[in-house]
Design a protein around this motif. Structure first.
Motif, PDB file in Angstrom:
ATOM      1  N   LYS A  37     -22.237  40.908  34.830  1.00 58.28           N
ATOM      2  CA  LYS A  37     -21.603  41.680  34.289  1.00 58.28           C
ATOM      3  C   LYS A  37     -21.977  43.131  34.762  1.00 58.28           C
ATOM      4  CE  LYS A  37     -21.587  43.207  29.384  1.00 58.28           C
ATOM      5  NZ  LYS A  37     -22.188  43.263  28.445  1.00 58.28           N
ATOM      6  N   ASP A  40     -20.413  43.893  37.949  1.00 61.14           N
ATOM      7  CA  ASP A  40     -18.991  43.837  37.641  1.00 61.14           C
ATOM      8  C   ASP A  40     -17.996  44.697  37.022  1.00 61.14           C
ATOM      9  OD1 ASP A  40     -18.525  40.929  38.342  1.00 61.14           O
ATOM     10  OD2 ASP A  40     -17.668  40.422  36.943  1.00 61.14           O
ATOM     11  N   GLU A  41     -19.138  45.333  36.200  1.00 62.85           N
ATOM     12  CA  GLU A  41     -18.802  47.213  35.072  1.00 62.85           C
ATOM     13  C   GLU A  41     -19.361  48.234  36.163  1.00 62.85           C
ATOM     14  OE1 GLU A  41     -21.590  46.625  32.681  1.00 62.85           O
ATOM     15  OE2 GLU A  41     -20.378  45.773  31.414  1.00 62.85           O
TER      16      GLU A  41
END
Length: 286
Positions: A37, A40-41
């Motif tokens: 996560k 990806d961010e």
């Protein structure tokens, strides 16, 4: 990510920041890159080891943060990449061995690590030419398999790797480690099955897939007449029929032992070196 890392990093250009505390917000942000996560961010990832960091910089990858342990301070190559990092607007951290072990999740950590921007090639930009070999992986799930395939593709002179559907993240720490730096040398593409099939229709590629129903020995396929895409299936279930039907050739790797299948990375390596056998002869010493 905290504001300290994300928003204020560029203001530290020209500085080497000493960090000894595991509670440091920059350290926490780097450690968070172990989570998909966060990767990806931020569209970043971490690579460990002096060789990997040097390879990445030489191949033009954008470094955001260089981390080195106190034991590496003063070493010429480390000083060189630190200067390159500063010149490109990145942050340089000199950390304790305790912090480096925490960042890399290793008891005996490497002395150098780097945080880099991710890099993807859009599928539409993949233009094939004679002599090229690409690998298309359907739902590869094991980070070690993916890393080994990328490393093998680099060794064989393949042009790139396509990830179809729900694949494991090539920028995970496990995959990056397994590539041994080869991920910096090859373009990576991600696409849905529908996007890949639409691209294939006009690509001019010969798609050769391994399949249990394959009737053709992989050694008898003519890999020279067109650019080749080797399509390999998921570790557990192989290729779905939707993809198998669209392959130009369904090939098999003959086996004589009790094992009913090969590890995905091994099978990909066998196919890849056979597909590039005539091309690799060009590079053999005379």
């Amino acid at each position: 990510m905290t504001d300290d890392y994300r928003d204020h990093g560029p203001r530290r250009v020209g500085q080497v920041k000493e960090v000894t505390s595991l509670a440091n917000p920059i350290v926490k942000d780097i450690k968070a890159l172990s989570q998909k996560k966060t990767r990806d961010e931020t569209r970043t990832f971490m690579a460990e080891g002096l060789k990997l960091v040097i390879d990445a910089l030489e191949l033009g990858w954008t470094i955001r943060t260089l981390i080195y342990s106190k034991a590496a301070k003063g070493k010429p190559l480390v000083e060189k990449i630190a200067a390159k990092t500063v010149a490109s607007g990145g942050l340089v951290l000199e950390v304790s061995e305790k912090v480096m072990a925490s960042i890399t999740r290793r008891e005996n950590p490497q002395m150098v690590a780097g945080v880099f921007d991710q890099r993807w090639m859009p599928l539409r930009d993949v233009k094939l030419s004679t002599g090229q070999t690409w690998i298309a992986l359907d739902r590869v799930r094991d980070p070690g398999n993916l890393g080994t395939i990328i490393r093998t593709a680099d060794a064989a002179g393949a042009s790139g790797v396509m990830l179809l559907g729900d694949c494991t993240d090539p920028f995970s720490m496990e995959t990056v480690r397994a590539t041994m730096g080869s991920m910096f040398a090859l373009p990576l593409v991600k696409a849905t099955v529908a996007e890949f099939l639409a691209w294939k229709a006009s690509s001019g590629a010969q798609v050769v897939a391994t399949h249990l129903a394959g009737a053709i020995d992989y050694r008898t396929v003519d890999y020279r007449r067109k650019p080749v895409v080797l399509m390999m299936g998921n570790e557990q279930s192989g290729l779905p029929e939707e993809l198998a039907r669209q392959a130009d050739v369904l090939a098999r790797i003959p086996q004589s032992g009790r094992a009913d299948s090969l590890n995905l990375a091994i099978a990909t390596g066998v196919m890849l070196f056979e597909a590039r056998r005539d091309l690799l002869k060009l590079d053999e010493p005379t």
